[in-house]
Design a protein around this motif. Structure first.
Motif, PDB file in Angstrom:
ATOM      1  N   ILE A   1      46.677  19.115 -23.828  1.00 11.34           N
ATOM      2  CA  ILE A   1      47.874  19.759 -23.289  1.00 11.34           C
ATOM      3  C   ILE A   1      47.418  20.639 -22.136  1.00 11.34           C
ATOM      4  O   ILE A   1      46.666  21.593 -22.325  1.00 11.34           O
ATOM      5  CB  ILE A   1      48.614  20.596 -24.341  1.00 11.34           C
ATOM      6  N   LEU A   2      47.861  20.316 -20.927  1.00  5.80           N
ATOM      7  CA  LEU A   2      47.477  21.075 -19.750  1.00  5.80           C
ATOM      8  C   LEU A   2      48.596  22.013 -19.348  1.00  5.80           C
ATOM      9  O   LEU A   2      49.779  21.731 -19.555  1.00  5.80           O
ATOM     10  CB  LEU A   2      47.146  20.119 -18.581  1.00  5.80           C
ATOM     11  N   GLY A   3      48.233  23.135 -18.730  1.00  8.65           N
ATOM     12  CA  GLY A   3      49.209  24.156 -18.375  1.00  8.65           C
ATOM     13  C   GLY A   3      49.986  23.861 -17.118  1.00  8.65           C
ATOM     14  O   GLY A   3      51.047  24.418 -16.888  1.00  8.65           O
ATOM     15  N   MET A   4      49.468  22.984 -16.238  1.00  9.79           N
ATOM     16  CA  MET A   4      50.100  22.759 -14.948  1.00  9.79           C
ATOM     17  C   MET A   4      51.489  22.163 -15.112  1.00  9.79           C
ATOM     18  O   MET A   4      51.662  21.072 -15.649  1.00  9.79           O
ATOM     19  CB  MET A   4      49.230  21.834 -14.091  1.00  9.79           C
ATOM     20  N   GLY A   5      52.507  22.891 -14.671  1.00  7.05           N
ATOM     21  CA  GLY A   5      53.871  22.404 -14.710  1.00  7.05           C
ATOM     22  C   GLY A   5      54.500  22.434 -16.083  1.00  7.05           C
ATOM     23  O   GLY A   5      55.601  21.925 -16.284  1.00  7.05           O
TER      24      GLY A   5
ATOM     25  N   ILE B   1      31.752  22.220 -12.947  1.00 11.48           N
ATOM     26  CA  ILE B   1      31.904  21.002 -13.746  1.00 11.48           C
ATOM     27  C   ILE B   1      32.636  19.941 -12.921  1.00 11.48           C
ATOM     28  O   ILE B   1      33.694  20.210 -12.347  1.00 11.48           O
ATOM     29  CB  ILE B   1      32.696  21.294 -15.032  1.00 11.48           C
ATOM     30  N   LEU B   2      32.075  18.753 -12.834  1.00 11.40           N
ATOM     31  CA  LEU B   2      32.736  17.655 -12.126  1.00 11.40           C
ATOM     32  C   LEU B   2      33.908  17.180 -12.975  1.00 11.40           C
ATOM     33  O   LEU B   2      33.725  16.705 -14.092  1.00 11.40           O
ATOM     34  CB  LEU B   2      31.758  16.507 -11.885  1.00 11.40           C
ATOM     35  N   ALA B   3      35.118  17.331 -12.437  1.00 13.13           N
ATOM     36  CA  ALA B   3      36.316  17.063 -13.231  1.00 13.13           C
ATOM     37  C   ALA B   3      37.356  16.325 -12.411  1.00 13.13           C
ATOM     38  O   ALA B   3      37.355  16.382 -11.172  1.00 13.13           O
ATOM     39  CB  ALA B   3      36.909  18.384 -13.737  1.00 13.13           C
ATOM     40  N   ALA B   4      38.231  15.615 -13.100  1.00 12.32           N
ATOM     41  CA  ALA B   4      39.367  14.993 -12.439  1.00 12.32           C
ATOM     42  C   ALA B   4      40.308  16.083 -11.949  1.00 12.32           C
ATOM     43  O   ALA B   4      40.503  17.093 -12.619  1.00 12.32           O
ATOM     44  CB  ALA B   4      40.093  14.064 -13.409  1.00 12.32           C
ATOM     45  N   ILE B   5      40.859  15.910 -10.762  1.00 12.36           N
ATOM     46  CA  ILE B   5      41.735  16.929 -10.188  1.00 12.36           C
ATOM     47  C   ILE B   5      43.050  16.301  -9.752  1.00 12.36           C
ATOM     48  O   ILE B   5      43.153  15.079  -9.594  1.00 12.36           O
ATOM     49  CB  ILE B   5      41.069  17.641  -8.996  1.00 12.36           C
ATOM     50  N   VAL B   6      44.038  17.146  -9.552  1.00 11.76           N
ATOM     51  CA  VAL B   6      45.334  16.689  -9.057  1.00 11.76           C
ATOM     52  C   VAL B   6      45.220  16.499  -7.549  1.00 11.76           C
ATOM     53  O   VAL B   6      44.919  17.453  -6.824  1.00 11.76           O
ATOM     54  CB  VAL B   6      46.438  17.708  -9.382  1.00 11.76           C
ATOM     55  N   PRO B   7      45.411  15.297  -7.051  1.00 14.37           N
ATOM     56  CA  PRO B   7      45.225  15.038  -5.618  1.00 14.37           C
ATOM     57  C   PRO B   7      46.226  15.809  -4.764  1.00 14.37           C
ATOM     58  O   PRO B   7      47.386  15.985  -5.134  1.00 14.37           O
ATOM     59  CB  PRO B   7      45.462  13.527  -5.499  1.00 14.37           C
ATOM     60  N   PHE B   8      45.768  16.278  -3.596  1.00 12.99           N
ATOM     61  CA  PHE B   8      46.659  16.899  -2.633  1.00 12.99           C
ATOM     62  C   PHE B   8      46.039  16.740  -1.246  1.00 12.99           C
ATOM     63  O   PHE B   8      44.845  16.491  -1.099  1.00 12.99           O
ATOM     64  CB  PHE B   8      46.906  18.377  -2.968  1.00 12.99           C
ATOM     65  N   GLY B   9      46.864  16.885  -0.209  1.00 12.64           N
ATOM     66  CA  GLY B   9      46.378  16.740   1.157  1.00 12.64           C
ATOM     67  C   GLY B   9      46.467  15.309   1.641  1.00 12.64           C
ATOM     68  O   GLY B   9      46.911  14.401   0.936  1.00 12.64           O
ATOM     69  N   GLU B  10      46.048  15.102   2.881  1.00 13.58           N
ATOM     70  CA  GLU B  10      46.141  13.787   3.505  1.00 13.58           C
ATOM     71  C   GLU B  10      45.136  12.801   2.918  1.00 13.58           C
ATOM     72  O   GLU B  10      45.384  11.602   2.856  1.00 13.58           O
ATOM     73  CB  GLU B  10      45.927  13.917   5.018  1.00 13.58           C
ATOM     74  N   LYS B  11      43.952  13.304   2.521  1.00 12.76           N
ATOM     75  CA  LYS B  11      42.925  12.445   1.934  1.00 12.76           C
ATOM     76  C   LYS B  11      42.570  12.983   0.550  1.00 12.76           C
ATOM     77  O   LYS B  11      41.560  13.658   0.371  1.00 12.76           O
ATOM     78  CB  LYS B  11      41.696  12.396   2.835  1.00 12.76           C
ATOM     79  N   PRO B  12      43.432  12.722  -0.422  1.00 14.94           N
ATOM     80  CA  PRO B  12      43.229  13.310  -1.761  1.00 14.94           C
ATOM     81  C   PRO B  12      41.970  12.797  -2.439  1.00 14.94           C
ATOM     82  O   PRO B  12      41.581  11.643  -2.290  1.00 14.94           O
ATOM     83  CB  PRO B  12      44.483  12.878  -2.523  1.00 14.94           C
ATOM     84  N   ALA B  13      41.345  13.694  -3.172  1.00 16.47           N
ATOM     85  CA  ALA B  13      40.165  13.341  -3.955  1.00 16.47           C
ATOM     86  C   ALA B  13      40.553  13.200  -5.424  1.00 16.47           C
ATOM     87  O   ALA B  13      41.475  13.863  -5.899  1.00 16.47           O
ATOM     88  CB  ALA B  13      39.090  14.410  -3.795  1.00 16.47           C
ATOM     89  N   ASP B  14      39.881  12.325  -6.121  1.00 16.60           N
ATOM     90  CA  ASP B  14      40.151  12.135  -7.543  1.00 16.60           C
ATOM     91  C   ASP B  14      39.352  13.097  -8.409  1.00 16.60           C
ATOM     92  O   ASP B  14      39.724  13.386  -9.536  1.00 16.60           O
ATOM     93  CB  ASP B  14      39.821  10.701  -7.960  1.00 16.60           C
ATOM     94  N   TYR B  15      38.224  13.589  -7.871  1.00 19.60           N
ATOM     95  CA  TYR B  15      37.340  14.459  -8.637  1.00 19.60           C
ATOM     96  C   TYR B  15      36.903  15.642  -7.774  1.00 19.60           C
ATOM     97  O   TYR B  15      36.891  15.571  -6.549  1.00 19.60           O
ATOM     98  CB  TYR B  15      36.097  13.694  -9.122  1.00 19.60           C
ATOM     99  N   GLY B  16      36.559  16.707  -8.454  1.00 23.24           N
ATOM    100  CA  GLY B  16      36.059  17.893  -7.760  1.00 23.24           C
ATOM    101  C   GLY B  16      35.270  18.756  -8.715  1.00 23.24           C
ATOM    102  O   GLY B  16      35.346  18.587  -9.933  1.00 23.24           O
ATOM    103  N   PHE B  17      34.503  19.685  -8.156  1.00 21.85           N
ATOM    104  CA  PHE B  17      33.760  20.630  -8.980  1.00 21.85           C
ATOM    105  C   PHE B  17      34.650  21.826  -9.270  1.00 21.85           C
ATOM    106  O   PHE B  17      35.167  22.462  -8.351  1.00 21.85           O
ATOM    107  CB  PHE B  17      32.474  21.076  -8.266  1.00 21.85           C
ATOM    108  N   MET B  18      34.828  22.128 -10.552  1.00 20.10           N
ATOM    109  CA  MET B  18      35.721  23.202 -10.957  1.00 20.10           C
ATOM    110  C   MET B  18      35.025  24.120 -11.952  1.00 20.10           C
ATOM    111  O   MET B  18      34.095  23.709 -12.662  1.00 20.10           O
ATOM    112  CB  MET B  18      37.007  22.630 -11.571  1.00 20.10           C
ATOM    113  N   SER B  19      35.490  25.365 -11.990  1.00 21.39           N
ATOM    114  CA  SER B  19      34.939  26.351 -12.915  1.00 21.39           C
ATOM    115  C   SER B  19      36.072  27.050 -13.648  1.00 21.39           C
ATOM    116  O   SER B  19      37.156  27.244 -13.106  1.00 21.39           O
ATOM    117  CB  SER B  19      34.101  27.395 -12.161  1.00 21.39           C
TER     118      SER B  19
END
Length: 467
Positions: free
Chosen positions: A9-13, A229-247
């Protein structure tokens, strides 16, 4: 093949009104474990997360949740109900180093991630955040490059310099530098540093105990990797990424959920409290150079920062014995906290009644894998707590207790030895705490039970000495 169902269960939205149906859906779907990277600050029975988690626990679903990212301030932990496994964050044994090369030849190296292909020859002008704000009203936010505060037209073709003391905020580009005139710079590609030492370290942003609602339950419960931590992220921007480093503790929480699923797959009959106990009593309190775990300030970490320690999933498979906490025990907790029979019955849909001698201090007697006492008067008699443990190791086993306590706090365990047999799978013991004129405030220590072979069952304690 055994299938373990893990719900997320994620908090976003997700609004508070939708939380209860989310829990109900997860229970209906038959999940075994729920991972919650969300939470709010609210009294237990006004907190939709705590209420939903209670019903999940009633239905045999383990709930694991983030402790929050409001550290290093004390009493900032959220999701502190005893039926929730509360997770803090720590670093990993890998770091990423980027170099900022100024036009004057000076280089600054620090933690950061740059995926650029820039070289020494390609430089860009620097722009301080406060000078490229969207408008005058957000200059203070733009100084630290807060989201939405920078003007995209002004930042184009430049490198932003963000000045901030808030280590919990992540930026695509952060440079801490002093420059004069019309400075320029380039950012060289990031270099990975493997096997970084020392690690783990309790992250500065990880929320701390004591619990803001009661100091008689020790929170957080454990820590797990939650930095870069390399994690799946919510894409945004013109060239969205599927993964990013998050803390964040939103990253450490899923690590514990995965560990719990691993244990459940080996021990399918274990309840959530048994799994929690196994993770807590086998947690590591040492880093990869053999020293006690530290916080990011370089001081030894205490249980309000790291809980029982960094999870060790493999060791948790064979914890020796466990502390089982039942739904009835959680209902007693609500009684001790001060809720009325009427409120508890309405929430739990049971006929449970509180005992007449319910009081806040009795919370320390909930059969939890750690001990916390929010008030121990230095001038009064000892405070005694009781625990009952269940054998999950060798049928015939004897454990002896070893106490590590600060010099000014007398801690005694009785009996000092406990024995299990084929006809004796549950054993109780008591621990007394008495002031010997220690320093006021919280005193930390541990009790380790050893069977003389491979099993070391470690329970931490926190005792607040008051005048």
């Amino acid at each position: 093949m055994l299938l373990i169902r893990l719900g997320i269960i994620l908090g976003m939205g997700l609004t508070l009104l939708r939380l209860r149906p989310a829990f109900d859906d997860a229970i209906h779907d038959g999940v075994d474990i729920l991972s919650l990277s969300l939470g709010i600050e609210a009294p237990y029975l006004q907190d939709p997360v705590a209420i939903g988690a209670f019903h999940a626990e009633e239905n045999g679903v383990m709930v694991i949740a983030s402790a929050g990212n409001s550290g290093p301030l004390p009493s900032t932990a959220i999701n502190t109900a005893p039926w929730i496994s509360t997770v803090g964050a720590s670093t990993i044994d890998r770091t990423f180093v980027s170099t900022v090369l100024l036009g004057n030849g000076k280089a600054f190296q620090g933690s950061g991630i740059s995926l650029s292909n820039l070289s020494h020859s390609k430089i860009y002008p620097l722009a301080f955040g406060k000078d490229i704000a969207t408008n005058l009203s957000v200059v203070s936010q733009a100084r630290s490059c807060s989201g939405g505060s920078l003007d995209p037209r002004k930042i184009a073709g430049r490198i932003a310099v963000c000045i901030t003391s808030n280590s919990t905020v992540s930026y695509e580009t952060m440079i801490l530098a002093k420059a004069k005139g019309n400075p320029t710079a380039t950012i060289l590609p990031t270099v990975e540093v493997p096997r970084y030492k020392p690690a783990p370290i309790v992250a500065s942003f990880s929320s701390r105990g004591p619990g803001p609602l009661t100091g008689n339950i020790l929170k957080p419960d454990v820590t797990a990797p939650g930095v870069a931590i390399l994690a799946a992220i919510v894409p945004f921007g013109e060239k969205p990424a599927d993964y990013g480093f998050m803390s964040g503790t939103s990253m450490s929480c899923p690590h514990v959920s995965g560990a719990a699923a691993f244990i459940k797959s080996v021990h399918p009959t274990w309840t959530s409290s048994m799994i929690k106990s196994a993770l807590m009593t086998t947690a590591s309190v040492y880093d990869n150079i053999g020293k006690p775990l530290k916080n990011d300030s370089g001081y030894y970490a205490n249980p309000h920062e790291m809980g029982a320690g960094e999870i060790s999933p493999h060791n948790a498979l064979n914890p020796g014995f466990v502390f089982e906490t039942t739904t009835k025990g959680y209902l007693r907790f609500l009684c001790y906290y001060g809720y009325s029979n009427k409120i508890i019955k309405a929430m739990s849909n049971t006929n449970f009644n509180c005992s007449k001698n319910s009081s806040h201090k009795l919370i320390s007697n909930i059969n939890y894998p750690s001990i916390s006492i929010s008030k121990l008067d230095r001038h009064k008699v000892a405070t005694i707590v009781k625990r009952t443990v269940t054998n999950v190791g060798s049928v015939n086993a004897t454990y002896a207790a070893n106490v590590q306590a600060p010099s000014g706090l007398a801690v005694n365990v009785y009996p000092k030895k406990i024995e299990f047999s084929e006809n004796k799978k549950k054993v109780s013991f008591k621990v007394s705490f008495k002031s010997k004129d220690p320093d006021s405030g919280y005193n930390f220590g541990s009790i380790t039970w050893w069977d003389g072979q491979d099993n070391h069952v470690r329970m931490v304690f926190a005792v607040n000495i008051v005048q």
